[in-house]
Design an enzyme around this catalytic site. Structure first.
Site, PDB file in Angstrom:
ATOM      1  N   ASP A 217       1.218  -1.060  -0.028  1.00  0.00           N
ATOM      2  CA  ASP A 217      -0.330   0.064   0.204  1.00  0.00           C
ATOM      3  C   ASP A 217       1.012   1.469   0.438  1.00  0.00           C
ATOM      4  OD1 ASP A 217      -2.976   1.080   0.216  1.00  0.00           O
ATOM      5  OD2 ASP A 217      -2.076   1.773   1.778  1.00  0.00           O
ATOM      6  N   GLU A 268      14.708 -15.208  -0.041  1.00  0.00           N
ATOM      7  CA  GLU A 268      14.620 -16.204   0.317  1.00  0.00           C
ATOM      8  C   GLU A 268      13.645 -17.406   0.470  1.00  0.00           C
ATOM      9  OE1 GLU A 268      15.761 -15.062   4.290  1.00  0.00           O
ATOM     10  OE2 GLU A 268      16.926 -13.246   3.494  1.00  0.00           O
TER      11      GLU A 268
END
Ligand code: GLC
Ligand code: CA
Length: 543
Positions: A217, A268
């Protein structure tokens, strides 16, 4: 010759080229935006929830989307539809709990859907424990995580709230604090390292629970001018977003380092992605947020803001392809969301608006890149009229009613045509926003089996988009000819086209190809010519 493979599955034979990296899912995904509060209510309190969404996963799998983005599910102060977050590592009890979210992610994966969450890093709720601590003690460490200024007659600068009025409000002890949105949404100070560290924990908290990424956002916010200088102009965004008049509040260069760190965290976790909300007028600036080491994509709002004419749509498409192409990112197309008027209404309402919205859907789903599909657009929902007393949007409330607000595109989904439209199990439950009396006519149950319904059009388009990868992954060229807009996508195996007639007369388009799908029953094709009625679109595969 048999390949020799190491245990890790890697080729050890130097003559065998390494397999190309798989095409990442997000580059061409259709992501369905779930407005959680309005999607499906499982327990009859009139509020959509995670269990309700879970129960509707078969519908989304049947529809044929690839992923879901869920509007904020966090405990919230309730001032801005969940975008005022009280606790980033929890689920609002209205929606369920963390176990429900984990169950949703697992069930979704079983039916081939990924789950993307919304994260709100620009501001917290005023109910967040940091802001509460800062109110109680101006000298506590938490106070440094917001923008406070000492008591004075005038606010520290001329910044305006996007929701109306000054961007500064006073604390009970007379200090000023910054909120670029509602006063209940104090802006965070990203120059405090604790803020960054805490969000990194939040990302990992949800990634560890199997989510496939985040819609970020206000990703063009976060950092503000370090000296809090006046903006050169007042809040007056251009059609396509903020520009130089807001230079001190948005798009500070430091923000890009945040996305680099977030990207490295996502790296990751295989197959995860970030998609940013970046409302800037300059599309080249927007594209910078999706450079290869930043977010994977940044939403492109050009289609959503274009007037219904071929020149505007052609410019929207080619400018986005150019800008994002320069940084190697896919375009993330958007035709509707929880902040904008529903397409059918925006395009003129009634039969005209519906015809245009159907044609626009075929256009968006034919474009290379990813597409963001707002829940209910597949049903052709119009913007609902909401009585002033029922409205919840701070845009309406803070403008004293001068701005209509966004409630009309956030009405509960109609699932069936009985009392209460099947949103709550008990038709008698009072929905959190009133459901219009005629909502049942748009219900999933009415449209699912009906040929020619808007729902079937979307479903068919999503299936064809998968069957003809040239649409989502080909190289697109955009042309206009009078009222007709053509997007031609050249793929590895075939070339496909989407042709849209945006004019008021039937258009004759010559084409040696096969019609795959059309938005109107009145499209005819014979002898290498396709007759396209006004406000209709067709998909073709070239011979
Ligand atoms: C984004 C959201 C909008 C919200 C605002 C503040 O623009 O899409 O709904 O009001 O951010 O968080
Ligand atoms: Ca509920």
């Amino acid at each position: 010759m048999a390949r020799r493979l190491s245990l890790a599955g890697l080729s050890t034979d130097p003559r065998v080229a390494p397999a190309p990296a798989p095409f990442p899912w997000w580059r061409s995904a259709v992501v369905y935006q779930v407005y959680l509060r309005s999607f499906a209510d499982s327990n009859g309190d009139g509020i959509g929830d995670l269990a309700g969404l879970r129960a509707r996963l078969p519908y989304l799998a049947w529809l044929g989307v690839d992923a879901l983005w869920i509007n904020p599910h966090y405990p919230s102060g309730g001032a801005d539809g969940g975008y005022d977050v009280v606790d980033y590592r929890a689920v609002d009890p209205d929606y369920g709990d963390v176990a429900d979210l984990e169950a949703l992610v697992d069930d979704a994966r079983r039916v081939g859907l990924r789950v993307v969450l919304d994260v709100v890093p620009n501001h917290t709720s005023d109910q967040h424990r940091w802001f509460q601590a800062a109110l109680a003690d101006p000298d506590c460490p938490e106070a440094g995580r917001y923008h406070f200024a000492p008591p004075s007659e005038e606010p520290p600068n001329n910044w305006q709230s996007l929701f109306g009025g000054p961007a500064w409000s006073r604390t009970p002890d007379g200090r000023w604090y910054l909120h670029l949105f509602a006063p209940e949404q104090p802006d965070l100070n990203w120059r405090d390292p604790e803020v960054a560290a805490d969000f990194e924990q939040t990302l990992r908290f949800w990634l560890d629970r199997g989510v496939s990424g985040f819609r970020v956002d206000v990703a063009y916010g976060l950092y503000k001018d370090a000296a809090l200088r006046d903006n050169p102009g007042f809040y007056a965004p251009t059609l396509f977003g903020h520009g130089p008049e807001q230079a001190m509040t948005w798009n500070q260069p430091e923000v890009h380092d945040v996305w680099r760190r977030w990207r490295s965290i996502c790296d990751e976790y295989p197959d995860t992605m970030l998609v940013g909300e970046v409302c800037l007028a300059d599309l080249d600036q927007v594209a910078l947020y999706s450079r290869p080491d930043e977010m994977h994509q940044a939403l492109s709002f050009r289609l959503l803001k274009s007037a219904w004419d071929p020149a505007s749509f052609a410019a929207a498409i080619s400018s986005a392809l150019d800008a994002f192409g320069t940084v190697g990112a896919p375009v993330s197309w958007v035709l509707g969301n929880h902040d904008k008027e529903r397409q059918v209404t925006r395009f003129g309402g009634g039969a005209l608006g519906r015809a245009r919205a159907r044609a626009a859907a075929l256009l968006m789903l034919a474009l290379p890149g990813s597409a963001y599909l707002y829940a209910g657009e597949e049903l052709g929902l119009p913007q609902a009229a909401v009585a002033d007393e029922a409205k919840r949007d701070p845009i309406f409330l803070r403008s004293g009613g001068a701005r209509a607000g966004r409630d009309g595109c956030r009405i509960p989904m109609p699932w069936n045509a009985t009392d209460g439209v099947g949103f709550s199990p008990d038709g008698a439950a009072e929905p959190w926003l009133p459901i219009p009396a005629d909502w049942g006519r748009y219900a999933v149950s009415r449209q699912a089996g009906r040929n020619g319904s808007t729902l079937q059009l979307y479903r068919r388009a999503l299936a064809l988009r998968k069957a003809h990868p040239a649409f989502a992954t080909g190289t697109a060229t955009v042309t206009t000819n009078g009222d007709v807009l053509t997007v031609r996508c050249a793929g590895e195996e075939e070339t496909v086209r989407c042709v849209v007639n945006m004019g008021a007369e039937t258009a004759l388009v010559s084409c040696s190809g096969t019609v795959l799908l059309s938005s109107s029953r009145r499209v005819h094709s014979a002898g290498g010519t396709v007759a396209l009625p006004p406000n209709s679109a067709v998909w073709l595969v070239e011979d």
